[in-house]
Enzyme design. Structure first.
Site, PDB file in Angstrom:
ATOM      1  N   SER A 125      34.677  43.896  48.001  1.00 22.47           N
ATOM      2  CA  SER A 125      34.138  44.259  46.687  1.00 22.47           C
ATOM      3  C   SER A 125      33.086  45.344  46.883  1.00 22.47           C
ATOM      4  O   SER A 125      32.074  45.119  47.548  1.00 22.47           O
ATOM      5  CB  SER A 125      33.503  43.037  46.026  1.00 22.47           C
ATOM      6  OG  SER A 125      32.640  43.473  45.000  1.00 22.47           O
ATOM      7  N   HIS A 132      38.415  46.093  45.836  1.00 18.37           N
ATOM      8  CA  HIS A 132      38.078  45.318  44.633  1.00 18.37           C
ATOM      9  C   HIS A 132      36.911  45.978  43.904  1.00 18.37           C
ATOM     10  O   HIS A 132      35.858  46.218  44.484  1.00 18.37           O
ATOM     11  CB  HIS A 132      37.719  43.893  45.059  1.00 18.37           C
ATOM     12  CG  HIS A 132      37.482  42.937  43.926  1.00 18.37           C
ATOM     13  ND1 HIS A 132      38.501  42.318  43.235  1.00 18.37           N
ATOM     14  CD2 HIS A 132      36.331  42.488  43.357  1.00 18.37           C
ATOM     15  CE1 HIS A 132      37.998  41.527  42.305  1.00 18.37           C
ATOM     16  NE2 HIS A 132      36.676  41.613  42.351  1.00 18.37           N
ATOM     17  N   ASP A 156      34.409  45.752  40.624  1.00 10.82           N
ATOM     18  CA  ASP A 156      33.891  44.848  39.605  1.00 10.82           C
ATOM     19  C   ASP A 156      33.334  45.629  38.423  1.00 10.82           C
ATOM     20  O   ASP A 156      32.323  46.315  38.545  1.00 10.82           O
ATOM     21  CB  ASP A 156      32.786  43.971  40.219  1.00 10.82           C
ATOM     22  CG  ASP A 156      33.365  42.948  41.173  1.00 10.82           C
ATOM     23  OD1 ASP A 156      34.225  42.165  40.738  1.00 10.82           O
ATOM     24  OD2 ASP A 156      32.974  42.947  42.360  1.00 10.82           O
ATOM     25  N   MET A 179      31.622  45.445  34.906  1.00 11.55           N
ATOM     26  CA  MET A 179      30.833  44.511  34.084  1.00 11.55           C
ATOM     27  C   MET A 179      30.155  45.268  32.950  1.00 11.55           C
ATOM     28  O   MET A 179      29.698  46.392  33.136  1.00 11.55           O
ATOM     29  CB  MET A 179      29.755  43.835  34.934  1.00 11.55           C
ATOM     30  CG  MET A 179      30.284  43.156  36.185  1.00 11.55           C
ATOM     31  SD  MET A 179      28.976  42.242  37.024  1.00 11.55           S
ATOM     32  CE  MET A 179      29.813  41.803  38.559  1.00 11.55           C
ATOM     33  N   HIS A 232      38.590  44.344  38.425  1.00 10.09           N
ATOM     34  CA  HIS A 232      38.276  43.038  37.857  1.00 10.09           C
ATOM     35  C   HIS A 232      37.426  43.287  36.619  1.00 10.09           C
ATOM     36  O   HIS A 232      36.252  43.628  36.732  1.00 10.09           O
ATOM     37  CB  HIS A 232      37.519  42.234  38.931  1.00 10.09           C
ATOM     38  CG  HIS A 232      37.017  40.902  38.494  1.00 10.09           C
ATOM     39  ND1 HIS A 232      36.115  40.170  39.246  1.00 10.09           N
ATOM     40  CD2 HIS A 232      37.279  40.150  37.401  1.00 10.09           C
ATOM     41  CE1 HIS A 232      35.844  39.035  38.631  1.00 10.09           C
ATOM     42  NE2 HIS A 232      36.531  39.005  37.499  1.00 10.09           N
ATOM     43  N   MET A 280      35.244  42.373  33.775  1.00 10.04           N
ATOM     44  CA  MET A 280      34.371  41.331  33.225  1.00 10.04           C
ATOM     45  C   MET A 280      33.711  41.928  31.992  1.00 10.04           C
ATOM     46  O   MET A 280      32.527  42.247  31.985  1.00 10.04           O
ATOM     47  CB  MET A 280      33.337  40.908  34.284  1.00 10.04           C
ATOM     48  CG  MET A 280      33.943  40.091  35.412  1.00 10.04           C
ATOM     49  SD  MET A 280      32.939  40.116  36.917  1.00 10.04           S
ATOM     50  CE  MET A 280      33.532  41.644  37.643  1.00 10.04           C
ATOM     51  N   MET A 335      37.869  32.507  40.239  1.00 11.65           N
ATOM     52  CA  MET A 335      36.449  32.749  40.535  1.00 11.65           C
ATOM     53  C   MET A 335      35.848  31.527  41.209  1.00 11.65           C
ATOM     54  O   MET A 335      35.957  30.406  40.698  1.00 11.65           O
ATOM     55  CB  MET A 335      35.683  33.060  39.244  1.00 11.65           C
ATOM     56  CG  MET A 335      36.050  34.371  38.581  1.00 11.65           C
ATOM     57  SD  MET A 335      35.940  35.819  39.653  1.00 11.65           S
ATOM     58  CE  MET A 335      34.214  35.783  40.158  1.00 11.65           C
ATOM     59  N   ASP A 339      37.521  34.918  44.578  1.00 10.67           N
ATOM     60  CA  ASP A 339      36.398  35.855  44.509  1.00 10.67           C
ATOM     61  C   ASP A 339      35.073  35.124  44.306  1.00 10.67           C
ATOM     62  O   ASP A 339      34.905  34.411  43.323  1.00 10.67           O
ATOM     63  CB  ASP A 339      36.689  36.790  43.306  1.00 10.67           C
ATOM     64  CG  ASP A 339      35.655  37.875  43.098  1.00 10.67           C
ATOM     65  OD1 ASP A 339      34.747  38.026  43.930  1.00 10.67           O
ATOM     66  OD2 ASP A 339      35.770  38.586  42.076  1.00 10.67           O
TER      67      ASP A 339
HETATM   68  C1  DX5 Z   1      31.113  38.552  41.036  1.00  8.70           C
HETATM   69  C2  DX5 Z   1      32.156  39.561  41.435  1.00  8.70           C
HETATM   70  C3  DX5 Z   1      32.501  39.518  42.862  1.00  8.70           C
HETATM   71  C4  DX5 Z   1      31.375  39.832  43.796  1.00  8.70           C
HETATM   72  C5  DX5 Z   1      31.656  39.129  45.089  1.00  8.70           C
HETATM   73  O1  DX5 Z   1      30.941  38.613  39.672  1.00  8.70           O
HETATM   74  O2  DX5 Z   1      33.347  39.343  40.683  1.00  8.70           O
HETATM   75  O3  DX5 Z   1      33.630  40.349  43.132  1.00  8.70           O
HETATM   76  O4  DX5 Z   1      31.200  41.197  44.036  1.00  8.70           O
HETATM   77  O5  DX5 Z   1      30.557  39.257  45.916  1.00  8.70           O
HETATM   78  P1  DX5 Z   1      30.195  38.189  47.018  1.00  8.70           P
HETATM   79  O6  DX5 Z   1      31.306  38.221  48.021  1.00  8.70           O
HETATM   80  O7  DX5 Z   1      28.894  38.700  47.553  1.00  8.70           O
HETATM   81  O8  DX5 Z   1      30.079  36.862  46.345  1.00  8.70           O
HETATM   82 ZN    ZN Z   2      35.190  40.467  41.339  1.00 10.05          ZN
END
Ligand code: DX5
Ligand code: ZN
Length: 220
Positions: free
Chosen positions: A7, A32, A34, A36, A65, A67, A136, A174
């Site tokens: 990620s 990956h 993220d 948000m 991903h 969110m 998750m 994840d």
């Molecule tokens: C959390 C994200 C993850 C995050 C994982 O909301 O969806 O992808 O970056 O990071 P670690 O591996 O540090 O938990």
């Molecule tokens: Zn993620």
């Protein structure tokens, strides 16, 4: 078989291109990303312009991903920006079957993301329309959180649910995964392992990916 999907949330954004080359050298198979929005989750990260930029510097599949609220408004734009995989949360899309179908129609692999407290039964009708499930193992929003231990049992039940239906749907997991718990997770049936802190946390992402692969492949 499993694949490591670092990620980039935990990467050094001032040197993103180099960080991506480093994880490629370590054997990462998926990138990956993220996304948000500060609404669905309490944090704001990155979006379409960054996906377009990283598309130019890597051949790895890009896994977005989402969110965000109203994911159906943006899902296809992420495919057009260069994402190969796009996941939307089951908790936020009332027309999930349509969104998954539209992602596939645009040429992407369609995924359903599911939060720790959301029951697996909510995936049941969507499963035949999904290429992968993103389970998750932390509440989404931030990197560096602790793995929620009940996720192992949930993962086993999801594996069973997919196998019972004879589906090819892949399982991605994840949140909070590092060398200490990855073996348990791959043994329970996860195929795509996302890790942010586990890869980038010690400042050597090439080594970070290698450590995860080694930890998952040791003989018990
Ligand atoms: C959390 C994200 C993850 C995050 C994982 O909301 O969806 O992808 O970056 O990071 P670690 O591996 O540090 O938990
Ligand atoms: Zn993620």
């Amino acid at each position: 078989m499993f694949e490591i999907a670092p990620s980039i949330l935990s990467a050094d954004f001032t040197r993103l291109g180099e960080e991506i080359r480093a994880i490629e050298a370590g054997g990462a198979k998926i990138l990956h990303v993220d996304v948000m929005d500060g609404r669905f989750v309490p944090n704001i990260t990155i979006g379409l312009p960054v996906v377009k930029s990283i598309r130019k510097v890597t051949d790895l599949p890009i896994d977005c991903h989402l969110m965000i609220i109203e994911p159906s408004r943006y899902a296809v734009e992420f495919v057009e920006a260069g994402a190969n995989m796009v996941s939307v949360h089951v908790e936020i899309d009332p027309h999930l079957q349509r969104t998954l179908t539209v992602i596939r129609g645009a040429g992407g692999q369609a995924g359903v993301a599911i939060n720790p407290a959301t029951p697996l039964v909510s995936l049941e009708e969507a499963l035949p329309f999904a290429d992968f499930i993103l389970l998750m193992s932390v509440n989404p929003g931030f990197g560096g959180q602790k793995f929620i231990h009940t996720s192992i049992d949930k993962l086993r039940r999801l594996r069973q649910m997919i196998d019972d239906r004879g589906l090819e749907t892949r399982i991605e997991i994840d949140g909070g995964i590092d060398a200490s718990n990855i073996k348990q997770i791959t043994d329970a049936g996860a195929e795509i392992i996302v890790s942010g802190t586990g890869v980038f946390g010690k400042g050597n992402p090439t080594e970070g990916v290698r450590e995860l692969i080694e930890a998952a492949t040791v003989w018990a």
